[in-house]
Structure formats: structure tokens, C-alpha cells
Design an enzyme around this catalytic site. Sequence first.
Site, short mmCIF file in Angstrom:
data_model
loop_
_atom_site.label_atom_id
_atom_site.label_comp_id
_atom_site.label_asym_id
_atom_site.label_seq_id
_atom_site.Cartn_x
_atom_site.Cartn_y
_atom_site.Cartn_z
CB THR A 170 34.36 28.22 -41.21
OG1 THR A 170 33.45 27.38 -41.97
CG2 THR A 170 35.07 27.34 -40.19
CG ASN A 194 39.30 19.12 -34.24
OD1 ASN A 194 39.25 20.33 -34.38
ND2 ASN A 194 39.16 18.29 -35.26
CB ALA A 242 82.60 18.78 -0.74
CG ASN A 282 89.15 24.06 -5.25
OD1 ASN A 282 88.15 23.65 -4.66
ND2 ASN A 282 89.91 23.28 -5.98
N GLY A 341 36.90 29.77 -32.62
CA GLY A 341 36.17 28.62 -32.11
C GLY A 341 36.47 28.35 -30.64
NE ARG A 385 67.11 28.75 -8.20
CZ ARG A 385 67.16 29.34 -7.01
NH1 ARG A 385 67.96 28.88 -6.07
NH2 ARG A 385 66.42 30.40 -6.77
NE ARG A 443 35.78 18.54 -31.44
CZ ARG A 443 35.85 18.41 -32.77
NH1 ARG A 443 35.96 17.21 -33.31
NH2 ARG A 443 35.83 19.47 -33.55
CB ALA A 453 42.06 31.75 -34.20
C1 UD1 Z 1 36.54 22.55 -41.12
C2 UD1 Z 1 35.93 22.51 -42.50
C3 UD1 Z 1 36.12 21.09 -43.07
C4 UD1 Z 1 37.58 20.72 -43.07
C5 UD1 Z 1 38.19 20.88 -41.68
C6 UD1 Z 1 39.68 20.68 -41.74
C7 UD1 Z 1 34.03 24.04 -42.48
C8 UD1 Z 1 32.55 24.17 -42.42
N1 UD1 Z 1 34.53 22.81 -42.43
O1 UD1 Z 1 35.81 21.69 -40.29
O2 UD1 Z 1 35.61 21.02 -44.38
O3 UD1 Z 1 37.75 19.40 -43.53
O4 UD1 Z 1 37.94 22.21 -41.17
O5 UD1 Z 1 40.28 20.80 -40.48
O6 UD1 Z 1 34.72 25.04 -42.59
N2 UD1 Z 1 36.07 28.87 -36.38
C9 UD1 Z 1 35.79 30.18 -36.12
N3 UD1 Z 1 34.49 30.57 -35.96
C10 UD1 Z 1 33.46 29.70 -36.05
C11 UD1 Z 1 33.75 28.34 -36.32
C12 UD1 Z 1 35.08 27.96 -36.49
O7 UD1 Z 1 36.69 31.00 -36.02
O8 UD1 Z 1 32.32 30.13 -35.90
C13 UD1 Z 1 37.48 28.47 -36.55
C14 UD1 Z 1 37.90 27.46 -35.52
O9 UD1 Z 1 38.44 28.12 -34.38
C15 UD1 Z 1 38.97 26.67 -36.24
C16 UD1 Z 1 38.52 26.75 -37.70
O10 UD1 Z 1 37.63 27.84 -37.79
O11 UD1 Z 1 40.24 27.27 -36.13
C17 UD1 Z 1 37.83 25.48 -38.17
O12 UD1 Z 1 36.66 25.29 -37.42
P1 UD1 Z 1 36.20 23.86 -36.93
O13 UD1 Z 1 34.93 24.00 -36.19
O14 UD1 Z 1 37.33 23.17 -36.25
O15 UD1 Z 1 35.88 23.17 -38.33
P2 UD1 Z 1 35.90 21.65 -38.67
O16 UD1 Z 1 34.67 21.02 -38.18
O17 UD1 Z 1 37.19 21.08 -38.25
CA CA Z 2 38.94 21.73 -36.89
#
Ligand code: UD1
Ligand code: CA
Length: 474
Positions: free
Chosen positions: A86, A235, A389, A386, A14, A342, A18, A12
Site C-alpha cells: 500500500t 477480500n 387468449a 382487446n 491489488g 421485454r 482471494r 485499487a
Molecule cells: C490493509 C492495511 C491494514 C488494515 C486493512 C483494512 C496495510 C499495510 N495494511 O491491509 O492495516 O487493517 O487494510 O482493510 O496497508 N493495494 C494496492 N497496491 C498494493 C497493495 C494493495 O493498490 O500494492 C490496494 C488493494 O487493492 C486494496 C488496498 O490497497 O484496495 C488494501 O490492500 P490489502 O492488500 O487488501 O491490505 P490489507 O492486508 O487488507
Molecule cells: Ca484488504
Amino acid sequence: MSRQGSLVFIMAAGLGTRMKSDTSKVLHRIAGRPMLHWVVTAARAAGAERVVAILGHQHEAVKASLDAAFGPGSVDIAIQAEQRGTGHAVQCALPAVAKEADDRIVVILTGDAPLLASERISELVAAAEASPAGMALLSTVPDRPMPYGRLVRDARNVLEKIVEHPDATPEQRLIRDTNAGFYAIRLGHLRRDLATLRADNAKGELYLTDLVARAHARGGATAIDAPFVECTGINDRVDLAQVDAAARRRINEGWMRAGVTMVDPASTYIDVDVGPIGKDVWLGPGVVLRGATAIADHARIDAGCVLIDVQVAEHVHVKAYSVLSESTFGARAAIGPFTHCRPGSRIDEDAHLGNFVETKKTHMMAGAKANHLAYLGDASVGTKCNIGAGVITCNYDGVGKYQTTIEAGAFVGSDSQLVAPVTIGRDAYVGSGTTVTKDVPRGSLALSRVKQVNVEGWADRFREAQAKRKKDGF
Ligand code: UD1
Ligand code: CA
């Protein structure tokens, strides 16, 4: 699920670019609960022994939200300071499990896919345990085009690798089976294979998905099919709305199966933490139930009502377009239409609040009534009182708030103001239009209005004079 319970990582960190938001993506809510909390809840329901959230972007705010929901420190945190993919995210979590044995199963989930069912996590663990490659993942067939990784199989139909959407050839993009982004893998394999990842791909990131190619050398990871609705990753805000609608459908179907009538489930919004909702509860169209709201058997909530953190007893009737928050309602109370309760309103059994009545920190005791146009703040209204109003408690002088006490059986006539602090004694009467500034003794009548005078014939004389002036051209 193994007896020991599994170790769960949730990615989590990222940026969630978007979403175009000042709030971390994983804190955006689905049916009232931050999406990351859904994933933690599912992991716990599947018997996770430890949950490690991998945080980066806004990690302080995300940790604070986890601590508030699950208890301080009950979800472990690993920090990924720079988001390099990831694979890199999971590398950052390895120190958190440094003491664990190589044969333990690690479940890797993503914090942006909230609807994953806990059963799916258990299935993943069981499949990884049974797999000679020591790895399993969820695959899904999206119902609309999604830029997901594609599952590439070898000539023997064994899972060979995952090709990320930006790296895929046009032929590979035709593959229907995609990577849902949830995995289970033995810790030993994870430790060894993560060290071999390279950022030689379209995004220049370390892809966790490359572990699947490593598992091919051991006989291939196991892919388990999962329904797309459970796997949808969020996303942007279009995904957010779609997943929210799916969550709401699931929640509403659960309550309908438990005996709740919904006139229009599509317009009924019930947060995931609402409940219980009793049997034969009737919900009109456009009803919104939020927070820790609970509703007992046979209550009826009419169209357009919004209830936030309220407790509703049996047979209560909340009529259309009432807004109720942080309040309780006793059996058979009748509220609305257009009532606003409230925080701190305590409405006892058989009490009535009618249209355009507002209450705040007010206790209406059994059978008390305020049927039209009233403001009751910081008040205690005795049994069977009672309230006419237009009655207003003047509870605020610009600095402090003061209490109004209306004892049992009192009758407060229309358009009276009760200037707090003040007490209306038991069974007393307040005449219409009275401004009460002193306590009213029990059983007496309070009157403060100017004595009425009637000027005989005045209106007729006035009209004649007006008519004459008009004729004379003023
Ligand atoms: C990823 C998968 C893809 C899959 C898709 C499904 C990879 C390379 N790809 O792509 O195959 O189909 O999910 O939803 O894994 N995150 C981090 N640190 C980072 C990058 C990402 O914690 O450096 C977290 C993001 O916050 C997110 C998750 O990993 O919760 C997935 O990352 P995201 O960049 O959304 O991957 P996708 O491109 O969706
Ligand atoms: Ca994703």
C-alpha cells in the site's frame, strides 16, 4: 472540509486473489454498483476536488468502468504496475499531485471498502487539519476476527504505530482497535515519509501503515472511531455477500423511512441506483428492483417480481412473478401475474396484461387489454383494443423484424396469428383462429378458418365400431 476541497487517492491496484475471479475485485458489485464506484461516489459527496484511482490489475477494464460511470477522464488514473504494498501504491500516485502545495490534505481510501460514508471522509480531513502531526486515520472494532492492522499506543496513550496482523505478537493481536485503512495526511508529510518506507516486514511490502510511526515523532496521528459496517474491507466472496447484505439493509431502511412498505425487507433487493420510489408504494416479498427503476406513489409490486430499468406510474399494480425490463407503465396499469415485458414495452394508463403475456417493443395504448397467453412483439395496440387468449404477432421471418399495427377499438379473437407487417383497422374484428396475412380494413371482420362441417351420428358409429373390434379381438 476545507474550502479548497481535498485530493483523494483510492488504492485499487491489488490482485484480489482471494476472490478467485476473472474480474478485478473492485469491479464486483454491491447492490448493483461496482465497489470502487461506491468509494468514488463517497469521495465526491465529501467535496473531493480530485480523485486519483491507483490501478494495476486489469487497469484498462477498471478505467473503462470509471469513465462510463463518471464521465471520461473525470477520475484520474495512476498506474502501479507491480503491487509492492500500500505504501508503494501511494508512491505511484504522487506524480499526479506533483504541482500541489505541501500543506494540502490528501485523503487515502481503499477501493475494496465500499460502505464508507462521506461524512467519515469529511471528519478525517477536519481531524488531519487540526492534528499537529498532520495525519488522521479511521479506527474500527470488528465484530468478528479480522486480520487487520492493530493500533499500538505509547505509555501516554498516543498512537505510536500500526502493527500488521502477520507481524503482530499474540499480545498485540488482542488489541481491539484496528486500522480501517482510511487516512488523511498533509501532502508534505506524505512526500517525505513515503520516501523512508522499507519492506522489512512479514509480507516484504512497503506498508502505508508505517506512516503512523513517522507521525508519532510529530506528536501522533489522530484516530477517529468508525462503525465496523462502514469499514469492512472485501477480500473474498464471503465478505462480498456480507457487505452486500449490509448495503441492502441501509438502502431498504432509507426507502421505508421515505414511506415505502416492505412486507419482508430481508428478501427485498433494491439496487443503489433505483429511485425515486414514491410514498405508499407496497413491495411484496422477494421483489427485485434493479438499474434505473423508478416507481411512483401508490404502486403495488407483488411477490417475486423483477423490475430492471423500468418506470412505473402511480397506482400501477404488478401482480406476482412478473419480469419487466426497460419498459414504462402508465397510471393504473395492471400487469401479471407471470407477465414478461421485454425492452421497449410502453404500457399506457389503464392497460392490462395478464398471465403468460410477453411483450417486446410494443406500445399498448390506454385501456388496451391482453389478459391471457399472448406474444406481442414490434406492435402498436390502439386504445381499448382487446387481444384474446393465444394471440401471436408473427414479427420475425428469420431475417427481419416487422411491425403490427392494431388500431383503436379493434378486437382480436383468441388463437389468431398476425403475420407482420400487417394492420388491423380501427374497430375491426378478427375472428378466433384467424391467420391474418393481409391488412384488415376498419370496421370489418377478418376470418381465415376452414368452414366447419358436422357429420351427423359419426361419433356414435365410430364408438360402436371400436367396441365391436375389441370384442372380436381385432
Ligand atoms: C490493509 C492495511 C491494514 C488494515 C486493512 C483494512 C496495510 C499495510 N495494511 O491491509 O492495516 O487493517 O487494510 O482493510 O496497508 N493495494 C494496492 N497496491 C498494493 C497493495 C494493495 O493498490 O500494492 C490496494 C488493494 O487493492 C486494496 C488496498 O490497497 O484496495 C488494501 O490492500 P490489502 O492488500 O487488501 O491490505 P490489507 O492486508 O487488507
Ligand atoms: Ca484488504
